[in-house]
Motif scaffolding. Structure first.
Motif, mmCIF file in Angstrom:
data_model
loop_
_atom_site.group_PDB
_atom_site.id
_atom_site.type_symbol
_atom_site.label_atom_id
_atom_site.label_comp_id
_atom_site.label_asym_id
_atom_site.label_seq_id
_atom_site.Cartn_x
_atom_site.Cartn_y
_atom_site.Cartn_z
ATOM 1 N N ASN A 156 27.022 16.834 -60.929
ATOM 2 C CA ASN A 156 25.608 17.031 -60.565
ATOM 3 C C ASN A 156 24.885 17.931 -61.562
ATOM 4 O O ASN A 156 24.116 18.811 -61.184
ATOM 5 N N CYS A 157 25.154 17.684 -62.835
ATOM 6 C CA CYS A 157 24.604 18.541 -63.894
ATOM 7 C C CYS A 157 23.088 18.696 -63.812
ATOM 8 O O CYS A 157 22.562 19.807 -63.813
ATOM 9 N N ASP A 158 22.399 17.569 -63.778
ATOM 10 C CA ASP A 158 20.941 17.616 -63.806
ATOM 11 C C ASP A 158 20.379 18.364 -62.603
ATOM 12 O O ASP A 158 19.414 19.132 -62.722
ATOM 13 N N LEU A 159 20.981 18.142 -61.438
ATOM 14 C CA LEU A 159 20.521 18.815 -60.228
ATOM 15 C C LEU A 159 20.743 20.323 -60.328
ATOM 16 O O LEU A 159 19.881 21.112 -59.938
ATOM 17 N N ILE A 160 21.890 20.744 -60.873
ATOM 18 C CA ILE A 160 22.187 22.163 -61.020
ATOM 19 C C ILE A 160 21.172 22.826 -61.947
ATOM 20 O O ILE A 160 20.635 23.896 -61.651
ATOM 21 N N LEU A 161 20.893 22.186 -63.073
ATOM 22 C CA LEU A 161 19.918 22.743 -64.016
ATOM 23 C C LEU A 161 18.534 22.825 -63.388
ATOM 24 O O LEU A 161 17.794 23.799 -63.578
ATOM 25 N N GLN A 162 18.173 21.792 -62.620
ATOM 26 C CA GLN A 162 16.866 21.778 -61.966
ATOM 27 C C GLN A 162 16.729 22.945 -60.990
ATOM 28 O O GLN A 162 15.706 23.633 -60.960
ATOM 29 N N LYS A 163 17.772 23.187 -60.193
ATOM 30 C CA LYS A 163 17.711 24.278 -59.225
ATOM 31 C C LYS A 163 17.720 25.637 -59.908
ATOM 32 O O LYS A 163 17.059 26.585 -59.461
ATOM 33 N N ALA A 164 18.485 25.751 -61.010
ATOM 34 C CA ALA A 164 18.513 27.018 -61.746
ATOM 35 C C ALA A 164 17.125 27.326 -62.327
ATOM 36 O O ALA A 164 16.666 28.472 -62.289
ATOM 37 N N ARG A 165 16.466 26.294 -62.840
ATOM 38 C CA ARG A 165 15.116 26.512 -63.379
ATOM 39 C C ARG A 165 14.141 26.880 -62.267
ATOM 40 O O ARG A 165 13.225 27.696 -62.468
ATOM 41 N N ALA A 166 14.323 26.277 -61.084
ATOM 42 C CA ALA A 166 13.449 26.610 -59.953
ATOM 43 C C ALA A 166 13.615 28.076 -59.561
ATOM 44 O O ALA A 166 12.639 28.774 -59.267
ATOM 45 N N LEU A 167 14.864 28.569 -59.564
ATOM 46 C CA LEU A 167 15.106 29.980 -59.267
ATOM 47 C C LEU A 167 14.455 30.868 -60.327
ATOM 48 O O LEU A 167 13.873 31.909 -60.014
ATOM 49 N N ALA A 168 14.546 30.463 -61.580
ATOM 50 C CA ALA A 168 13.929 31.236 -62.653
ATOM 51 C C ALA A 168 12.408 31.254 -62.506
ATOM 52 O O ALA A 168 11.763 32.288 -62.732
ATOM 53 N N ASP A 169 11.819 30.111 -62.116
ATOM 54 C CA ASP A 169 10.357 30.059 -61.918
ATOM 55 C C ASP A 169 9.910 30.999 -60.806
ATOM 56 O O ASP A 169 8.777 31.501 -60.818
ATOM 57 N N MET A 170 10.808 31.237 -59.840
ATOM 58 C CA MET A 170 10.501 32.179 -58.763
ATOM 59 C C MET A 170 10.871 33.621 -59.129
ATOM 60 O O MET A 170 10.859 34.504 -58.291
ATOM 61 N N LYS A 171 11.217 33.799 -60.431
ATOM 62 C CA LYS A 171 11.600 35.117 -60.963
ATOM 63 C C LYS A 171 12.881 35.658 -60.324
ATOM 64 O O LYS A 171 13.127 36.862 -60.322
ATOM 65 N N ARG A 172 13.720 34.772 -59.820
ATOM 66 C CA ARG A 172 15.026 35.163 -59.277
ATOM 67 C C ARG A 172 16.068 34.929 -60.378
ATOM 68 O O ARG A 172 16.944 34.088 -60.292
ATOM 69 N N TYR A 173 15.908 35.721 -61.459
ATOM 70 C CA TYR A 173 16.671 35.484 -62.673
ATOM 71 C C TYR A 173 18.167 35.709 -62.490
ATOM 72 O O TYR A 173 18.989 34.958 -63.020
ATOM 73 N N GLU A 174 18.536 36.779 -61.758
ATOM 74 C CA GLU A 174 19.955 37.051 -61.566
ATOM 75 C C GLU A 174 20.630 35.913 -60.798
ATOM 76 O O GLU A 174 21.739 35.484 -61.122
ATOM 77 N N GLU A 175 19.941 35.408 -59.772
ATOM 78 C CA GLU A 175 20.499 34.298 -59.004
ATOM 79 C C GLU A 175 20.600 33.040 -59.862
ATOM 80 O O GLU A 175 21.566 32.282 -59.765
ATOM 81 N N ALA A 176 19.584 32.810 -60.698
ATOM 82 C CA ALA A 176 19.607 31.626 -61.560
ATOM 83 C C ALA A 176 20.792 31.683 -62.510
ATOM 84 O O ALA A 176 21.493 30.686 -62.722
ATOM 85 N N CYS A 177 21.029 32.873 -63.075
ATOM 86 C CA CYS A 177 22.158 33.042 -63.990
ATOM 87 C C CYS A 177 23.477 32.823 -63.252
ATOM 88 O O CYS A 177 24.383 32.148 -63.728
ATOM 89 N N SER A 178 23.571 33.383 -62.065
ATOM 90 C CA SER A 178 24.782 33.219 -61.269
ATOM 91 C C SER A 178 24.954 31.763 -60.832
ATOM 92 O O SER A 178 26.069 31.259 -60.744
ATOM 93 N N GLU A 200 17.755 31.807 -72.283
ATOM 94 C CA GLU A 200 16.370 32.048 -71.879
ATOM 95 C C GLU A 200 16.291 33.100 -70.770
ATOM 96 O O GLU A 200 15.332 33.883 -70.709
ATOM 97 N N LEU A 201 17.295 33.115 -69.886
ATOM 98 C CA LEU A 201 17.274 34.038 -68.754
ATOM 99 C C LEU A 201 17.614 35.466 -69.163
ATOM 100 O O LEU A 201 17.163 36.425 -68.528
ATOM 101 N N ALA A 202 18.428 35.624 -70.209
ATOM 102 C CA ALA A 202 18.951 36.943 -70.557
ATOM 103 C C ALA A 202 17.885 38.028 -70.715
ATOM 104 O O ALA A 202 18.050 39.130 -70.202
ATOM 105 N N PRO A 203 16.751 37.773 -71.416
ATOM 106 C CA PRO A 203 15.762 38.842 -71.592
ATOM 107 C C PRO A 203 15.113 39.304 -70.286
ATOM 108 O O PRO A 203 14.512 40.384 -70.248
ATOM 109 N N HIS A 204 15.227 38.513 -69.216
ATOM 110 C CA HIS A 204 14.581 38.868 -67.950
ATOM 111 C C HIS A 204 15.484 39.689 -67.030
ATOM 112 O O HIS A 204 15.039 40.111 -65.958
ATOM 113 N N LEU A 205 16.755 39.872 -67.433
ATOM 114 C CA LEU A 205 17.655 40.650 -66.586
ATOM 115 C C LEU A 205 17.326 42.131 -66.692
ATOM 116 O O LEU A 205 16.997 42.619 -67.775
#
Length: 372
Positions: free
Chosen positions: A157-179, A200-205
């Motif tokens: 489910n690669c594409d779905l995982i990436l989509q959800k990770a980006r959604a978490l990042a858009d909500m500024k939930r960067y640590e959760e997106a990385c995890s 891309e997420l690293a600078p926001h931690l």
């Protein structure tokens, strides 16, 4: 700048560590909801000991993988005619491995419990918890299979995982997106895209905060020169301290024949390795577009033949099917993974591989394959 580079490497190293079966779990509140507080606390303590023993206890609050425990009494049988009333309590401990962000269930186990007890109300429950042996092999099997199921789910489910990770990042939930990306195995089709997103997420931690369970990074952080080298030129890093996946480190320089139909495109094979269990061969390549007029184009995996002359038909490009579209800024080294799947038996080398990059024909001959 150094902090950003270090955090980026920590994220990437964290993902690599997870891909080597280092998926960790946090504990959810034990069920049912009306479980006495003392019993719930005792159960959590017992399960924390179990996870620690299995090297599977999550250290961070943003870990997305969790275990949901549930304790129930199935029967209570009281003895008669004794000086003290003794009760035999039987019950079940159920554990469910899940993703607490999206609720995906990966695996479950039910462990039967039995305890001789005296008293009523909380006492039978407490004694059932006390009967749990953290050394029980059933827990070892449960953690192992849960990790396997998680990696299988991520790979499928690669594409779905990436989509959800980006959604978490858009909500500024960067640590959760990385995890959330942490369980992406290096054999997954979108593994490289996951690495790009982690960068891309690293600078926001937050300063001083790193993804959970990144134990292997501590040695690298002590050597910042090595860390910066890894980030800028990851393919040249062969230092054992970085603990990169074995599959990504060729044992020796690649020896093959190469022909590129144009002179403004550089191309090379970084590694070529097979996985018997997954019946897949991975080609890691790097190319440099030197045409200033082309900034975006296709990559196609056209054909592949074994050294025995067998044509392989299940060809994939990471990020797509047998082709993908991607940005190609000029004079920038770009990496890509190509996959040959459904490989029924190992072979020593490719006699012929044809790839199309930016419309240019790339032919590789006599490319050796090393098997893991």
């Amino acid at each position: 700048m150094k902090r950003t580079i270090l955090l980026a490497w920590v994220c990437i190293a964290s993902l690599c560590a997870f891909a080597q079966n280092k998926i960790h779990f946090s504990l959810q509140q034990p069920q049912p909801d009306d479980l006495p507080t003392a019993v719930a606390n005792a159960l959590q303590q017992r399960l924390t000991q179990m996870l620690t023993r299995q090297s599977a206890a999550a250290a961070g609050a943003d870990n997305v993988f969790a275990l949901q425990p549930s304790l129930e009494i199935t029967d209570i049988m009281a003895t008669e005619g004794m000086v003290q009333n003794t009760t035999l309590a039987t019950g079940n401990l159920t554990l469910v491995a899940l993703n607490r962000v999206d609720g995906t269930l990966f695996y479950s186990m039910t462990l039967p419990l039995e305890a001789a007890t005296m008293g009523n109300e909380e006492k039978p429950l407490k004694d059932l918890v006390a009967s749990i042996k953290v050394t029980d092999r059933a827990f070892t099997r449960f953690i192992r299979i849960s990790r396997e199921k998680i990696q299988e789910y991520y790979a499928a489910n690669c594409d779905l995982i990436l989509q959800k990770a980006r959604a978490l990042a858009d909500m500024k939930r960067y640590e959760e997106a990385c995890s959330y990306l942490s369980a992406m195995p290096d054999t997954a089709p979108c593994y490289m895209e996951a690495l790009d997103l982690l960068r891309e997420l690293a600078p926001h931690l937050p300063a001083g905060q790193v993804p959970a369970d990144t134990v292997i990074v501590r040695e690298v952080v002590e050597k910042p020169v090595i860390v910066e080298k890894v980030v800028e030129v990851p393919v040249e890093v062969e230092k054992p301290q970085a603990e990169a996946p074995v599959a990504k480190q060729p044992a020796q320089p690649m020896d093959y024949e190469l022909n590129v139909s144009v002179n403004d495109l550089d191309f090379k094979v970084l590694d070529c390795f097979g996985d018997r269990m997954q019946q897949r061969v991975t080609l890691q390549v790097e190319f440099v577009n030197r045409n200033e007029d082309i900034a975006r184009d296709k990559i196609l995996f056209n054909s592949a033949f074994t050294d025995e002359g067998l044509e392989l038909h299940s060809l994939e490009v990471s990020g797509g099917s047998y082709w993908t579209m991607r940005n190609m800024p000029s004079r920038v080294p770009l990496k890509q993974e190509l996959y040959v799947t459904k490989v029924s038996k190992p072979f020593d080398s490719f006699s012929y591989v044809e790839v199309s990059v930016r419309g240019a024909k790339v032919v590789i001959r006599n490319l050796p394959v090393r098997w893991n």
